[in-house]
Design a protein around this motif. Sequence first.
Motif, PDB file in Angstrom:
ATOM      1  N   ASN A 188       0.865  -1.155  -0.042  1.00 42.61           N
ATOM      2  CA  ASN A 188      -0.204   0.164  -0.071  1.00 42.61           C
ATOM      3  C   ASN A 188       0.836   1.207   0.023  1.00 42.61           C
ATOM      4  O   ASN A 188       0.515   2.435  -0.413  1.00 42.61           O
ATOM      5  N   THR A 229       0.220   4.064  -2.813  1.00 46.87           N
ATOM      6  CA  THR A 229      -0.384   5.409  -2.565  1.00 46.87           C
ATOM      7  C   THR A 229       0.528   6.377  -3.305  1.00 46.87           C
ATOM      8  O   THR A 229      -0.139   7.230  -3.954  1.00 46.87           O
ATOM      9  N   GLN A 272      -7.391  -4.580   4.041  1.00 48.24           N
ATOM     10  CA  GLN A 272      -6.795  -3.751   2.837  1.00 48.24           C
ATOM     11  C   GLN A 272      -7.084  -2.368   3.158  1.00 48.24           C
ATOM     12  O   GLN A 272      -6.615  -1.289   2.870  1.00 48.24           O
ATOM     13  N   GLU A 273      -8.573  -2.094   3.359  1.00 50.35           N
ATOM     14  CA  GLU A 273      -9.193  -0.900   3.551  1.00 50.35           C
ATOM     15  C   GLU A 273      -8.673  -0.181   4.831  1.00 50.35           C
ATOM     16  O   GLU A 273      -8.487   1.204   4.563  1.00 50.35           O
ATOM     17  N   THR A 310      -5.181   0.973   3.887  1.00 54.42           N
ATOM     18  CA  THR A 310      -5.164   1.993   3.118  1.00 54.42           C
ATOM     19  C   THR A 310      -5.355   3.465   3.823  1.00 54.42           C
ATOM     20  O   THR A 310      -4.633   4.277   3.632  1.00 54.42           O
ATOM     21  N   PHE A 361      -2.667   6.346   4.076  1.00 56.52           N
ATOM     22  CA  PHE A 361      -3.090   7.271   3.311  1.00 56.52           C
ATOM     23  C   PHE A 361      -3.133   8.758   4.169  1.00 56.52           C
ATOM     24  O   PHE A 361      -2.551   9.891   3.719  1.00 56.52           O
TER      25      PHE A 361
END
Length: 120
Positions: free
Chosen positions: A21, A25, A79-80, A83, A87
């Motif tokens: 990730n 990103t 995964q979310e 993220t 992020f």
Amino acid sequence: MTWLTSLPLWVQTFGLLTLSNLFMTMAWYGHLRHQSTQAWYVAALVSWGIALFEYLLQVPANRIGYAGGYSLAQLKIAQEVITLAVFVPFAVFYMGQPLKLDYLWAGLCLLGAVYFIFRS
């Protein structure tokens, strides 16, 4: 990569997903910092090259996790969460965006999703 297999399953899976990730990103949003000096097609090619490294980590992470007993839904929700965890620092420190309370609320919603998807 035998050292990787000696780590617990959750470290292998979610560690690789976190690393992947970081690359994704940067591939998706890093070019926005340089959009006034870089043509879109150059940004797309560079992003594609960065995304290759993301896939080299993400594909084995999901395969390891799925073979180890995590469901498809658990991998997706994890995964979310990853993220958002990647992020927010990226947006604040690399892109210079303000830290917003909305990130906390979004994170709490994702924790609810984690609870429901992992509770069984």
